[in-house]
Design a protein around this motif. Structure first.
Motif, mmCIF file in Angstrom:
data_model
loop_
_atom_site.group_PDB
_atom_site.id
_atom_site.type_symbol
_atom_site.label_atom_id
_atom_site.label_comp_id
_atom_site.label_asym_id
_atom_site.label_seq_id
_atom_site.Cartn_x
_atom_site.Cartn_y
_atom_site.Cartn_z
ATOM 1 N N VAL A 177 0.842 -1.203 0.000
ATOM 2 C CA VAL A 177 0.000 0.000 0.000
ATOM 3 C C VAL A 177 0.874 1.250 0.000
ATOM 4 C CG1 VAL A 177 -1.685 1.332 1.330
ATOM 5 C CG2 VAL A 177 -1.961 -1.137 1.088
ATOM 6 N N GLU A 178 1.944 1.208 0.812
ATOM 7 C CA GLU A 178 2.841 2.366 0.848
ATOM 8 C C GLU A 178 3.453 2.582 -0.538
ATOM 9 O OE1 GLU A 178 6.324 4.544 0.791
ATOM 10 O OE2 GLU A 178 6.568 2.363 0.883
ATOM 11 N N ALA A 179 3.851 1.493 -1.200
ATOM 12 C CA ALA A 179 4.454 1.611 -2.532
ATOM 13 C C ALA A 179 3.450 2.166 -3.534
ATOM 14 C CB ALA A 179 4.979 0.249 -2.988
ATOM 15 N N ILE A 180 2.207 1.691 -3.421
ATOM 16 C CA ILE A 180 1.170 2.191 -4.348
ATOM 17 C C ILE A 180 0.971 3.693 -4.159
ATOM 18 C CG2 ILE A 180 -1.302 2.149 -4.873
ATOM 19 C CD1 ILE A 180 -1.280 -0.834 -4.243
ATOM 20 N N VAL B 223 1.742 6.762 -6.919
ATOM 21 C CA VAL B 223 0.845 7.809 -7.414
ATOM 22 C C VAL B 223 1.143 9.139 -6.723
ATOM 23 C CG1 VAL B 223 -0.964 6.208 -8.074
ATOM 24 C CG2 VAL B 223 -0.991 7.211 -5.786
ATOM 25 N N ASN B 224 2.354 9.199 -6.124
ATOM 26 C CA ASN B 224 2.827 10.462 -5.575
ATOM 27 C C ASN B 224 1.994 10.984 -4.413
ATOM 28 O OD1 ASN B 224 4.801 12.300 -5.576
ATOM 29 N ND2 ASN B 224 4.490 12.990 -7.688
ATOM 30 N N LEU B 225 1.402 10.061 -3.629
ATOM 31 C CA LEU B 225 0.619 10.482 -2.476
ATOM 32 C C LEU B 225 1.297 10.066 -1.175
ATOM 33 C CD1 LEU B 225 -3.030 9.775 -3.602
ATOM 34 C CD2 LEU B 225 -1.973 11.990 -3.156
ATOM 35 N N SER B 226 2.593 9.758 -1.277
ATOM 36 C CA SER B 226 3.281 9.328 -0.076
ATOM 37 C C SER B 226 3.869 10.548 0.631
ATOM 38 C CB SER B 226 4.375 8.343 -0.464
ATOM 39 O OG SER B 226 5.043 7.898 0.689
ATOM 40 N N ILE B 227 4.980 10.339 1.345
ATOM 41 C CA ILE B 227 5.664 11.462 1.968
ATOM 42 C C ILE B 227 6.239 12.356 0.873
ATOM 43 C CG2 ILE B 227 6.137 10.366 4.148
ATOM 44 C CD1 ILE B 227 8.684 9.345 3.118
ATOM 45 N N SER B 228 6.925 13.421 1.225
ATOM 46 C CA SER B 228 7.306 14.465 0.270
ATOM 47 C C SER B 228 7.892 13.876 -1.013
ATOM 48 C CB SER B 228 8.323 15.412 0.907
ATOM 49 O OG SER B 228 9.501 14.688 1.193
ATOM 50 N N THR B 229 7.727 14.575 -2.126
ATOM 51 C CA THR B 229 7.992 13.989 -3.442
ATOM 52 C C THR B 229 9.436 13.557 -3.658
ATOM 53 O OG1 THR B 229 8.076 16.270 -4.162
ATOM 54 C CG2 THR B 229 6.135 14.993 -4.792
ATOM 55 N N ASP B 230 10.397 14.231 -3.046
ATOM 56 C CA ASP B 230 11.768 13.844 -3.346
ATOM 57 C C ASP B 230 12.331 12.809 -2.375
ATOM 58 O OD1 ASP B 230 11.739 15.531 -1.287
ATOM 59 O OD2 ASP B 230 13.519 16.691 -1.849
ATOM 60 N N ALA B 231 11.601 12.497 -1.293
ATOM 61 C CA ALA B 231 12.091 11.496 -0.343
ATOM 62 C C ALA B 231 12.158 10.144 -1.034
ATOM 63 C CB ALA B 231 11.164 11.413 0.867
ATOM 64 N N PRO B 232 13.217 9.372 -0.793
ATOM 65 C CA PRO B 232 13.344 8.099 -1.496
ATOM 66 C C PRO B 232 12.366 7.058 -0.965
ATOM 67 C CG PRO B 232 15.159 8.399 0.045
ATOM 68 C CD PRO B 232 14.341 9.646 0.106
ATOM 69 N N THR B 233 11.461 6.621 -1.829
ATOM 70 C CA THR B 233 10.578 5.498 -1.507
ATOM 71 C C THR B 233 10.606 4.567 -2.705
ATOM 72 O OG1 THR B 233 8.682 6.633 -2.470
ATOM 73 C CG2 THR B 233 9.014 6.898 -0.092
ATOM 74 N N TRP B 234 10.350 3.267 -2.434
ATOM 75 C CA TRP B 234 10.390 2.296 -3.527
ATOM 76 C C TRP B 234 9.331 2.618 -4.573
ATOM 77 C CZ3 TRP B 234 10.829 -2.614 0.026
ATOM 78 C CH2 TRP B 234 12.119 -2.628 0.591
ATOM 79 N N GLY B 235 8.135 2.958 -4.093
ATOM 80 C CA GLY B 235 7.043 3.263 -5.031
ATOM 81 C C GLY B 235 7.397 4.470 -5.895
ATOM 82 N N GLY B 236 7.970 5.486 -5.267
ATOM 83 C CA GLY B 236 8.354 6.692 -5.999
ATOM 84 C C GLY B 236 9.441 6.388 -7.032
#
Lengths: 287, 286
Positions: free
Chosen positions: B220-223, B227-240
């Motif tokens: 869910v976090e990756a999803i 779609v760019n609804l996680s923490i701030s846009t430039d923070a490294p996340t797998w989904g991002g």
């Protein structure tokens, strides 16, 4: 002296069929009474009603359950539970589901001693070991530390018997305690229950469908059919001269070792019809 | 009997292997996530436009300083995957645990007390489950605003029903056991019966569900990151990273593939850990 008196107990499934149709029976202090009947006759329901563990769907419509003179059905939930806890205990049917698999044997016995009698842990622990020795379990300290799945079915049933007698209740309801055991173990367990009952002077309500078992443990006997007590008698008199036609037919249906070639005799339909008519009349009268 | 014993042994051995492999991956990942600030070779946010889209170290034209290559902005993929693990595992742990606590508590109440408590909770679960989960999550984030806390809240709010349902059924089954009747006859109060007789026997089920839920939380976090609804846009996340890598898949496959592999293995490991635990603690097999 009567210790338990059930008077006209009527229980039904909410908005459903009757389970007990005005059952009356009495157990004297220290007496062992058998309660026999075929499956569905309501024998387990009587035990459950007395101990206050009827299934949610069942409701007591009328009647009294006098335990040492006090009507349990008129007590508040809390008082009833306290009174039952102090005076009664249960030996359940299936030793495999009657012990909590997640707890050691020790606390499952000592709980009753610390809760009901207010003993401290050390004293309860010592008493639990004595009780296990009394039910002929070898090495009680080890068993007290075991989990239920480490014990055999026969041993678990012994543990349950020890737990039932632990807080010295005045009445024990044994709900088919030997049905789940094989015949050789059954015999030992029956002897054990009879012996413990006599030594501790506990009244016993022994629920079973097995007339042979009753004769080994009980002095008095109630025969239940379709939620009604059809006969209340002395065990020896019952086997000599059963009073009710249904009882007589039930006895005649038991195969005899002495005559292995005779075919089985089912309860004659005339007898069943007669009892059913009685039941139908009762149902009609009670809506 | 011999067959049954053998079958049991085989199940246990398989469960053991499962537990080792999945547990090993998750432990390694957890260690990497904890130590990411120290073991990551580069700052995951540091851009170097002259070093954009460098391939992984074993390919031609690579810079050995960037083991898994760089993305289109010249950020180190390995460092970003390691830092992405921090987010993924934190969400898995916190959201999973909170979901388990809330869902299991409601399930226990419904299954043990029955009656109107059960009716209320069960109907609520039914209504809840009628919402499509991912859309529900996106709606929640839209209302709550983006951020780590919002993601966790969204997962808990959506997934508590999973625990409530299963634990309710388990509590009901346990409540029908003779030992509960015995405890009641011995005068044990309702709350204590729930705590000492019912709850401990539901714990294996809750534990298995919890590991599965952690895997779901990672997805869910990756999803949501995708779609760019996680923490701030430039923070490294797998989904991002997967979302960014998708844009340059023909020029730089490694930007997409490495976070995807990490995600895949992690979700798989949580699932296998749950399966292994189930086999190990299933009382029928024990």
């Amino acid at each position: 002296m009567t210790f338990l008196a059930v008077e006209g107990l009527t229980v039904r499934i909410r908005r459903g069929p009757w389970l007990l149709r005005g059952v009356s029976l009495a157990v004297a202090a220290g007496e062992a009474r058998g309660l026999v009947g075929e499956s569905g006759a309501g024998k387990s329901m009587i035990g459950k009603a007395i101990l206050g563990i009827l299934p949610r769907a069942a409701e007591v419509v009328s009647g009294r359950i006098l335990l040492d003179g006090t009507d349990l059905l008129r007590l508040s939930d809390r008082d009833r539970r306290a009174r039952i806890g102090r005076l009664c205990a249960l030996i359940p049917q299936d030793p495999l589901t009657a012990l909590n698999p997640a707890r050691r044997i020790g606390p499952q016995i000592t709980d009753r001693l610390t809760d009901i009698l207010g003993w401290d842990r050390a004293r309860a622990q010592a008493r639990a070991a004595e009780l296990l020795a009394e039910v002929q379990i070898a090495d009680p300290p080890r068993v007290l530390k075991s989990y239920p799945h480490e014990l055999s079915g026969g041993m678990r049933q012994r543990v349950l018997i020890a737990a039932a007698f632990a807080a010295e209740p005045k009445l024990i309801v044994a709900d088919e305690p030997t049905t789940a055991l094989d015949v050789t173990v059954q015999r030992e367990v029956l002897r054990l229950i009879a012996g413990m009952q006599a030594r501790h002077g506990t009244a016993l309500l022994f629920v079973t469908h097995d007339l042979g078992v009753v004769s080994k443990v009980c002095r008095r006997l109630s025969v239940l059919y379709a939620g009604k007590v059809v006969e209340d008698t002395d065990v020896r008199a019952f086997f000599r001269t059963p009073g009710h036609p249904y009882s007589a037919a039930l006895l005649a249906a038991t195969p005899k070792y002495t005559d292995p070639d005779s075919s089985l005799r089912p309860v004659p339909s005339a007898v069943i019809d007669a009892v059913r008519a009685e039941v139908a009349a009762w149902d009609a009268a009670h809506g | 009997m011999a067959d049954a014993a053998e079958g049991r042994g085989a199940v246990r051995r398989r469960a053991g292997l499962r537990l080792w492999l999945s547990g090993g991956w998750l432990a390694a990942l957890a260690a990497a996530a904890l130590l990411a600030p120290w073991i990551a070779p580069h700052d995951p946010l540091a851009q170097d436009l002259f070093a954009g889209r460098l391939p992984p170290a074993w390919q031609a034209g690579a810079d050995p300083a960037y083991l898994l290559g760089t993305d289109s902005l010249g950020r180190d993929v390995l460092s970003r995957v390691l830092h992405g693990a921090r987010v993924a595992l934190f969400v898995a742990l916190v959201a999973g645990t909170l979901t388990a606590l809330i869902g299991a508590a409601l399930g226990l109440l419904a299954g043990f007390y029955r009656g109107w408590v059960d009716v209320a909770i069960s109907r609520l679960v039914d209504i809840w489950m009628a919402f499509p989960p991912v859309l529900f999550a996106i709606l929640l984030i839209a209302v709550l605003g983006t951020g780590l806390a919002s993601i966790i809240v969204a997962i808990v709010v959506i997934d508590w029903t999973r625990f409530a349902r299963v634990v309710r059924a388990e509590a009901m089954a346990q409540g029908a056991m003779d030992y509960v009747a015995s405890a009641r006859v011995a005068g044990m109060g309702r709350l204590r019966t729930l705590a000492t007789e019912i709850l401990p026997n539901c714990l294996p089920t809750i534990g298995v569900l919890l590991t599965l839920e952690m895997g779901i939380a990672v997805i869910v976090e990756a999803i949501l990151s995708f779609v760019n609804l996680s923490i701030s846009t430039d923070a490294p996340t797998w989904g991002g990273m997967i979302a960014e890598g998708r844009l340059s898949i023909h020029q730089a496959w490694w930007v997409l593939v490495f976070p995807l592999v990490a995600l895949f293995l992690t979700v798989l490991a949580f699932g296998q850990l749950g399966e292994g635990l189930k086999d190990r603690f299933d009382p029928v097999l024990r």
